[in-house]
Enzyme design. Sequence first.
Site, PDB file in Angstrom:
ATOM      1  N   HIS A  50      67.564 129.988   8.050  1.00  0.00           N
ATOM      2  CA  HIS A  50      68.765 130.776   8.380  1.00  0.00           C
ATOM      3  C   HIS A  50      69.328 130.346   9.747  1.00  0.00           C
ATOM      4  O   HIS A  50      70.532 130.185   9.909  1.00  0.00           O
ATOM      5  CB  HIS A  50      68.428 132.270   8.462  1.00  0.00           C
ATOM      6  CG  HIS A  50      68.040 132.906   7.163  1.00  0.00           C
ATOM      7  ND1 HIS A  50      66.909 133.682   7.017  1.00  0.00           N
ATOM      8  CD2 HIS A  50      68.636 132.913   5.953  1.00  0.00           C
ATOM      9  CE1 HIS A  50      66.826 134.129   5.769  1.00  0.00           C
ATOM     10  NE2 HIS A  50      67.867 133.670   5.098  1.00  0.00           N
ATOM     11  N   LYS A  93      67.496 147.770  -3.198  1.00  0.00           N
ATOM     12  CA  LYS A  93      66.398 146.817  -2.956  1.00  0.00           C
ATOM     13  C   LYS A  93      65.358 147.471  -2.063  1.00  0.00           C
ATOM     14  O   LYS A  93      65.689 148.304  -1.233  1.00  0.00           O
ATOM     15  CB  LYS A  93      66.928 145.569  -2.250  1.00  0.00           C
ATOM     16  CG  LYS A  93      67.249 144.424  -3.194  1.00  0.00           C
ATOM     17  CD  LYS A  93      67.437 143.151  -2.396  1.00  0.00           C
ATOM     18  CE  LYS A  93      67.759 141.968  -3.280  1.00  0.00           C
ATOM     19  NZ  LYS A  93      68.048 140.759  -2.493  1.00  0.00           N
ATOM     20  N   ARG A 149      70.227 125.469  -0.590  1.00  0.00           N
ATOM     21  CA  ARG A 149      68.993 124.700  -0.507  1.00  0.00           C
ATOM     22  C   ARG A 149      68.930 123.658  -1.621  1.00  0.00           C
ATOM     23  O   ARG A 149      68.922 122.479  -1.388  1.00  0.00           O
ATOM     24  CB  ARG A 149      67.773 125.628  -0.601  1.00  0.00           C
ATOM     25  CG  ARG A 149      67.515 126.384   0.667  1.00  0.00           C
ATOM     26  CD  ARG A 149      66.597 127.528   0.453  1.00  0.00           C
ATOM     27  NE  ARG A 149      67.110 128.392  -0.602  1.00  0.00           N
ATOM     28  CZ  ARG A 149      66.605 129.559  -0.922  1.00  0.00           C
ATOM     29  NH1 ARG A 149      65.549 130.004  -0.302  1.00  0.00           N
ATOM     30  NH2 ARG A 149      67.140 130.284  -1.882  1.00  0.00           N
ATOM     31  N   SER A 156      62.750 133.499   2.182  1.00  0.00           N
ATOM     32  CA  SER A 156      62.096 134.671   2.768  1.00  0.00           C
ATOM     33  C   SER A 156      60.982 135.170   1.858  1.00  0.00           C
ATOM     34  O   SER A 156      59.917 135.579   2.327  1.00  0.00           O
ATOM     35  CB  SER A 156      63.118 135.778   3.012  1.00  0.00           C
ATOM     36  OG  SER A 156      64.068 135.356   3.944  1.00  0.00           O
TER      37      SER A 156
HETATM   38  O1  PNS Z   1      70.230 136.620   1.390  1.00  0.00           O
HETATM   39  P1  PNS Z   1      70.705 136.945   0.016  1.00  0.00           P
HETATM   40  O2  PNS Z   1      69.876 138.080  -0.565  1.00  0.00           O
HETATM   41  O3  PNS Z   1      70.753 135.732  -0.877  1.00  0.00           O
HETATM   42  O4  PNS Z   1      72.224 137.487   0.176  1.00  0.00           O
HETATM   43  C1  PNS Z   1      72.974 137.908  -0.935  1.00  0.00           C
HETATM   44  C2  PNS Z   1      74.253 138.635  -0.489  1.00  0.00           C
HETATM   45  C3  PNS Z   1      73.948 139.772   0.444  1.00  0.00           C
HETATM   46  C4  PNS Z   1      75.178 137.654   0.219  1.00  0.00           C
HETATM   47  C5  PNS Z   1      74.965 139.130  -1.779  1.00  0.00           C
HETATM   48  O5  PNS Z   1      74.061 139.825  -2.561  1.00  0.00           O
HETATM   49  C6  PNS Z   1      76.170 140.016  -1.486  1.00  0.00           C
HETATM   50  O6  PNS Z   1      77.198 139.553  -1.046  1.00  0.00           O
HETATM   51  N1  PNS Z   1      76.007 141.343  -1.759  1.00  0.00           N
HETATM   52  C7  PNS Z   1      77.034 142.341  -1.513  1.00  0.00           C
HETATM   53  C8  PNS Z   1      77.784 142.687  -2.816  1.00  0.00           C
HETATM   54  C9  PNS Z   1      78.800 141.610  -3.119  1.00  0.00           C
HETATM   55  O7  PNS Z   1      79.780 141.465  -2.423  1.00  0.00           O
HETATM   56  N2  PNS Z   1      78.519 140.794  -4.180  1.00  0.00           N
HETATM   57  C10 PNS Z   1      79.314 139.623  -4.524  1.00  0.00           C
HETATM   58  C11 PNS Z   1      80.596 139.925  -5.263  1.00  0.00           C
HETATM   59  S1  PNS Z   1      80.449 140.988  -6.639  1.00  0.00           S
END
Ligand code: PNS
Length: 164
Positions: free
Chosen positions: A17, A41, A90, A128
Amino acid sequence: MITALYPGSFDPLTHGHLDIVDRAAGIFDRVVIAVLENPSKQPLFTTGERVAMIRESLGDRKGVEVSTFSGLTIDFARQVGARVIVRGLRAVSDFESEFQMALMNRRLEPDVTTVFIPTSLRHLFLSSSLIKELAEFGGDISEFVPANVVGPLKQRLTAGTPRP
Ligand code: PNS
């Protein structure tokens, strides 16, 4: 002045990150790291703990801020005035879901562009969840997470320590 939003769970922050943060900070004027508060979560660390750890890990980096958000990433991007959403990539396996998310966000707000930053070869395999598993079974995590995350991660994963 271009603001980039770097959203994620950061549960916990890894060197992977931080690499993305540094690369984004080298391109954009302001980078807002946004920690998702996701009630569905079960995180290892509370959002407050994650924000505090990220702030400490950032040290005196300039042009980088840390916030929390709930709901849609695109709404938070609008709120902070971000024209860019940054996501680290990645491997090919990340691509499909990241591409879907980028297209959905673009549909919701055409003026915000998702920019994918490839992770370094060194961090290709880092996640993570893998690091949590490594820590849980006593593996050495010091190579993969910032120094200030090592202690809390080991402590939180010690048997019997309640999760938030
Ligand atoms: O570190 P991560 O868990 O891969 O991050 C995922 C994240 C937080 C970027 C994604 O789940 C997210 O944007 N969640 C908020 C809801 C949202 O906007 N979803 C995408 C469009 S529906």
